[in-house]
Design an enzyme around this catalytic site. Structure first.
Site, PDB file in Angstrom:
ATOM      1  N   CYS A 115      82.430  13.600  -5.223  1.00  0.00           N
ATOM      2  CA  CYS A 115      81.952  12.250  -5.567  1.00  0.00           C
ATOM      3  C   CYS A 115      82.508  11.743  -6.896  1.00  0.00           C
ATOM      4  O   CYS A 115      82.496  10.536  -7.154  1.00  0.00           O
ATOM      5  CB  CYS A 115      80.435  12.214  -5.571  1.00  0.00           C
ATOM      6  SG  CYS A 115      79.722  12.660  -3.982  1.00  0.00           S
ATOM      7  N   HIS A 252      78.657   5.694  -9.389  1.00  0.00           N
ATOM      8  CA  HIS A 252      78.780   6.303  -8.063  1.00  0.00           C
ATOM      9  C   HIS A 252      77.513   5.963  -7.292  1.00  0.00           C
ATOM     10  O   HIS A 252      76.406   6.084  -7.821  1.00  0.00           O
ATOM     11  CB  HIS A 252      78.955   7.813  -8.216  1.00  0.00           C
ATOM     12  CG  HIS A 252      78.780   8.547  -6.923  1.00  0.00           C
ATOM     13  ND1 HIS A 252      79.420   8.162  -5.765  1.00  0.00           N
ATOM     14  CD2 HIS A 252      78.024   9.629  -6.602  1.00  0.00           C
ATOM     15  CE1 HIS A 252      79.068   8.974  -4.797  1.00  0.00           C
ATOM     16  NE2 HIS A 252      78.219   9.870  -5.267  1.00  0.00           N
ATOM     17  N   ASN A 282      76.235   6.754   0.562  1.00  0.00           N
ATOM     18  CA  ASN A 282      77.084   7.513  -0.363  1.00  0.00           C
ATOM     19  C   ASN A 282      78.443   7.752   0.300  1.00  0.00           C
ATOM     20  O   ASN A 282      78.528   8.517   1.258  1.00  0.00           O
ATOM     21  CB  ASN A 282      76.391   8.836  -0.707  1.00  0.00           C
ATOM     22  CG  ASN A 282      77.173   9.665  -1.718  1.00  0.00           C
ATOM     23  OD1 ASN A 282      78.351   9.403  -1.968  1.00  0.00           O
ATOM     24  ND2 ASN A 282      76.528  10.668  -2.280  1.00  0.00           N
TER      25      ASN A 282
HETATM   26  N1  ACO Z   1      63.491  11.755   6.793  1.00  0.00           N
HETATM   27  C1  ACO Z   1      62.210  12.127   6.693  1.00  0.00           C
HETATM   28  N2  ACO Z   1      61.808  13.209   5.994  1.00  0.00           N
HETATM   29  C2  ACO Z   1      62.765  13.927   5.372  1.00  0.00           C
HETATM   30  C3  ACO Z   1      64.122  13.584   5.432  1.00  0.00           C
HETATM   31  C4  ACO Z   1      64.471  12.459   6.193  1.00  0.00           C
HETATM   32  N3  ACO Z   1      65.742  12.039   6.305  1.00  0.00           N
HETATM   33  N4  ACO Z   1      64.820  14.481   4.717  1.00  0.00           N
HETATM   34  C5  ACO Z   1      63.933  15.357   4.207  1.00  0.00           C
HETATM   35  N5  ACO Z   1      62.692  15.028   4.615  1.00  0.00           N
HETATM   36  C6  ACO Z   1      61.435  15.685   4.307  1.00  0.00           C
HETATM   37  C7  ACO Z   1      61.601  17.146   3.972  1.00  0.00           C
HETATM   38  O1  ACO Z   1      61.669  17.926   5.153  1.00  0.00           O
HETATM   39  C8  ACO Z   1      60.367  17.421   3.169  1.00  0.00           C
HETATM   40  O2  ACO Z   1      59.295  17.610   4.049  1.00  0.00           O
HETATM   41  P1  ACO Z   1      58.158  18.706   3.740  1.00  0.00           P
HETATM   42  O3  ACO Z   1      57.503  18.232   2.457  1.00  0.00           O
HETATM   43  O4  ACO Z   1      57.282  18.611   4.924  1.00  0.00           O
HETATM   44  O5  ACO Z   1      58.882  20.000   3.595  1.00  0.00           O
HETATM   45  C9  ACO Z   1      60.125  16.106   2.428  1.00  0.00           C
HETATM   46  O6  ACO Z   1      60.878  15.105   3.134  1.00  0.00           O
HETATM   47  C10 ACO Z   1      60.572  16.154   0.983  1.00  0.00           C
HETATM   48  O7  ACO Z   1      61.882  16.691   0.960  1.00  0.00           O
HETATM   49  P2  ACO Z   1      62.701  16.765  -0.366  1.00  0.00           P
HETATM   50  O8  ACO Z   1      64.072  17.269  -0.099  1.00  0.00           O
HETATM   51  O9  ACO Z   1      61.891  17.481  -1.384  1.00  0.00           O
HETATM   52  O10 ACO Z   1      62.760  15.204  -0.705  1.00  0.00           O
HETATM   53  P3  ACO Z   1      63.162  14.512  -2.037  1.00  0.00           P
HETATM   54  O11 ACO Z   1      62.086  13.630  -2.477  1.00  0.00           O
HETATM   55  O12 ACO Z   1      63.758  15.451  -3.024  1.00  0.00           O
HETATM   56  O13 ACO Z   1      64.333  13.529  -1.522  1.00  0.00           O
HETATM   57  C11 ACO Z   1      66.730  13.442  -1.521  1.00  0.00           C
HETATM   58  C12 ACO Z   1      65.486  14.080  -0.923  1.00  0.00           C
HETATM   59  C13 ACO Z   1      66.717  11.959  -1.172  1.00  0.00           C
HETATM   60  C14 ACO Z   1      67.945  14.100  -0.920  1.00  0.00           C
HETATM   61  C15 ACO Z   1      66.679  13.624  -3.055  1.00  0.00           C
HETATM   62  O14 ACO Z   1      66.480  14.971  -3.384  1.00  0.00           O
HETATM   63  C16 ACO Z   1      67.932  13.141  -3.685  1.00  0.00           C
HETATM   64  O15 ACO Z   1      68.191  11.966  -3.716  1.00  0.00           O
HETATM   65  N6  ACO Z   1      68.721  14.056  -4.267  1.00  0.00           N
HETATM   66  C17 ACO Z   1      69.991  13.694  -4.829  1.00  0.00           C
HETATM   67  C18 ACO Z   1      70.974  14.086  -3.865  1.00  0.00           C
HETATM   68  C19 ACO Z   1      72.110  13.134  -3.725  1.00  0.00           C
HETATM   69  O16 ACO Z   1      72.052  11.957  -3.996  1.00  0.00           O
HETATM   70  N7  ACO Z   1      73.171  13.706  -3.253  1.00  0.00           N
HETATM   71  C20 ACO Z   1      74.346  12.974  -2.992  1.00  0.00           C
HETATM   72  C21 ACO Z   1      75.508  13.792  -3.304  1.00  0.00           C
HETATM   73  S1  ACO Z   1      75.566  14.236  -4.962  1.00  0.00           S
HETATM   74  C22 ACO Z   1      75.872  12.900  -5.755  1.00  0.00           C
HETATM   75  O17 ACO Z   1      76.540  12.098  -5.223  1.00  0.00           O
HETATM   76  C23 ACO Z   1      75.326  12.741  -7.082  1.00  0.00           C
END
Ligand code: ACO
Length: 325
Positions: A115, A252, A282
C-alpha cells in the site's frame, strides 16, 4: 541557487467498469452494508473483468496522465510502477506498460511496497529526476487485489478493490525554496518484524502459487495511525513546512477511521483531506494517485497547492511526500 525539481505535470486514473456495492457483496459473504460502512467507510469497490490485467489499468492511467500533462512518451525516459499484484512473476508489469505505450527507450521497472508503493515509486522517480538521470517519468500505482483475496474471508475481502493511477513528472529548475513546484521532500520507512500482520500466504519461492491476502486487522490499525502521523510530520519537517502549510492531505485510502485519526494527529482538518475510500475501497498502491486524480479533475486541487501524500502497508512499509502541485 537553482535546484532540479521533479514537477508533477498531470495525473490519470483507470477503474474497472464493474462496481460491486456492499449490498451486492452481502449476497455471497456473511456481512452487511452497515458493518462495512461503520468499520471502514467503504460503500463500493471496482472489480477487474476477466482478462483485465494490472498492466491494462496501468496503461490507461498512464495515457490519461500523459494527456493531462500535454506530453508523450518521447518526453519521458522512466516508468516506475508500484504493484503487489503484477501480471506475472516476471517480466515486470512496468515493461508491459512501456510496450503498450510504444516506448522503446529509457527504462521501466516495478517497486513493491504494497500500500505504500506509490510513495516509494514517487521517491525513486524523484531521485532519478533530481540527479539528472531522467528528464521525465511516469509513476504508476496499479493493482488487481481482487485476484489475491480469499472471497470466503469476510474480514478481508470486503476491504479491497482494483484500479490504477498515474502521475507524470518532469525535471524543471526551481529556486530551492518551498515555493517551488514539484516534490519538496520524501520520507520512507519499513520494519520487517511486522511481516505476519499483513501478508500473502504464497509466492514463487515458497508455495509456487500466488496465494491469498491475510491480515490481523487490529494489529495493522494500531500501527497505522502512529506510523502515518509520524511520517507525515517528518516529510513536512524535512521540507521546512508545517501542517498549516498543507492545502490537501492525500492519504492512502484504506479505512475512513485511519484517515480521520491520522489527519487529527497531524493537525489538518478533514475539510482539507481527500477521501475516496467510499467509492474505491482499498486499492493498495493505486489509492493515492486515484484520489489525486479525482481531486484534480473536480477542481479542488489547484496549481500551487501544497499536497501531503502519506501511506502505510504490508511489511510494514510507510512513507510520505510533500509536493507542490
Ligand atoms: N462483516 C461483519 N462482521 C465482520 C466482518 C464483516 N465483513 N469482518 C469481521 N467481522 C466480525 C468479526 O468476525 C468479529 O466478530 P466476533 O466479535 O463475533 O468475533 C467482529 O466483526 C469484530 O472483528 P474485528 O476484526 O475485531 O473488527 P474491527 O473492529 O477490528 O474491524 C477492520 C476490522 C475493519 C479490518 C479493522 O481492524 C481495520 O480497519 N483494520 C485496519 C486494517 C486495514 O485497513 N487494512 C488495510 C490494509 S493495510 C493498510 O492499508 C494500512
Amino acid at each position: 541557487m537553482s535546484v532540479r525539481r521533479a514537477v508533477a505535470m498531470g495525473a490519470g486514473a483507470a477503474l474497472p467498469e464493474r462496481v460491486v456495492t456492499n449490498t451486492e457483496l452481502a449476497a455471497s459473504v456473511d456481512t452487511t452494508h452497515d458493518w462495512i460502512v461503520e468499520r471502514t467507510g467503504i460503500h463500493q469497490r471496482h472489480i477487474a473483468a476477466d482478462g483485465q490485467l494490472t498492466s491494462d489499468l496501468a496503461t490507461d492511467a498512464a495515457r490519461r496522465a500523459l494527456a493531462m500533462a500535454g506530453m508523450d512518451v518521447g518526453d519521458i525516459d522512466l516508468i516506475v510502477l508500484a504493484t503487489a499484484t503484477p501480471d506475472q512473476t516476471f517480466p515486470s508489469t512496468a515493461t508491459r506498460v512501456q510496450h503498450n505505450l510504444g516506448m522503446k527507450h529509457g527504462c521501466a521497472f516495478d517497486v513493491q511496497a504494497v500500500c505504500s508503493g506509490f510513495v516509494y515509486a514517487l521517491t525513486v522517480a524523484t531521485q532519478f529526476i533530481e540527479t539528472g538521470k531522467a528528464r521525465g517519468a511516469v509513476v504508476i500505482g496499479a493493482e488487481t487485489f481482487s485476484r489475491i483475496l480469499d472471497w470466503s474471508d469476510r474480514a478481508t475481502c470486503v476491504l479491497f478493490g482494483d484500479g490504477a493511477g498515474a502521475v507524470v513528472l518532469r525535471g524543471e529548475d526551481g529556486t530551492g525554496t518551498t515555493d517551488d513546484r514539484g516534490v519538496l521532500s520524501t520520507e520512507l520507512r519499513s520494519d520487517g518484524q511486522h511481516n505476519t500482520a499483513l501478508y500473502v500466504d504464497g509466492g514463487p519461492s515458497s508455495t509456487g502459487v500466488a496465494g491469498h491476502l491475510r491480515m490481523n486487522g487490529r494489529e495493522v490499525f494500531k500501527h497505522a495511525v502512529r506510523n502515518l502521523a509520524e511520517i507525515g510530520e517528518a516529510a513536512l519537517a524535512t521540507a521546512g513546512l508545517t501542517s498549516d502549510d498543507v492545502s490537501w492531505v492525500i492519504p492512502h485510502q484504506a479505512n475512513a477511521r485511519i484517515i480521520a485519526s491520522t489527519a487529527q494527529k497531524i493537525g489538518v482538518p478533514m475539510e482539507r483531506v481527500i477521501v475516496t475510500v467510499q467509492d474505491h475501497a482499498n486499492t493498495s498502491a493505486a489509492s493515492i494517485p486515484l484520489a489525486l486524480d479525482v481531486a484534480i479533475r473536480d477542481g479542488r486541487i489547484q496549481p500551487g497547492d501544497l499536497l501531503l501524500l502519506e501511506a502505510m502497508g504490508g511489511g510494514f512499509t510507510w512513507g510520505a511526500a510533500a509536493l507542490r502541485w
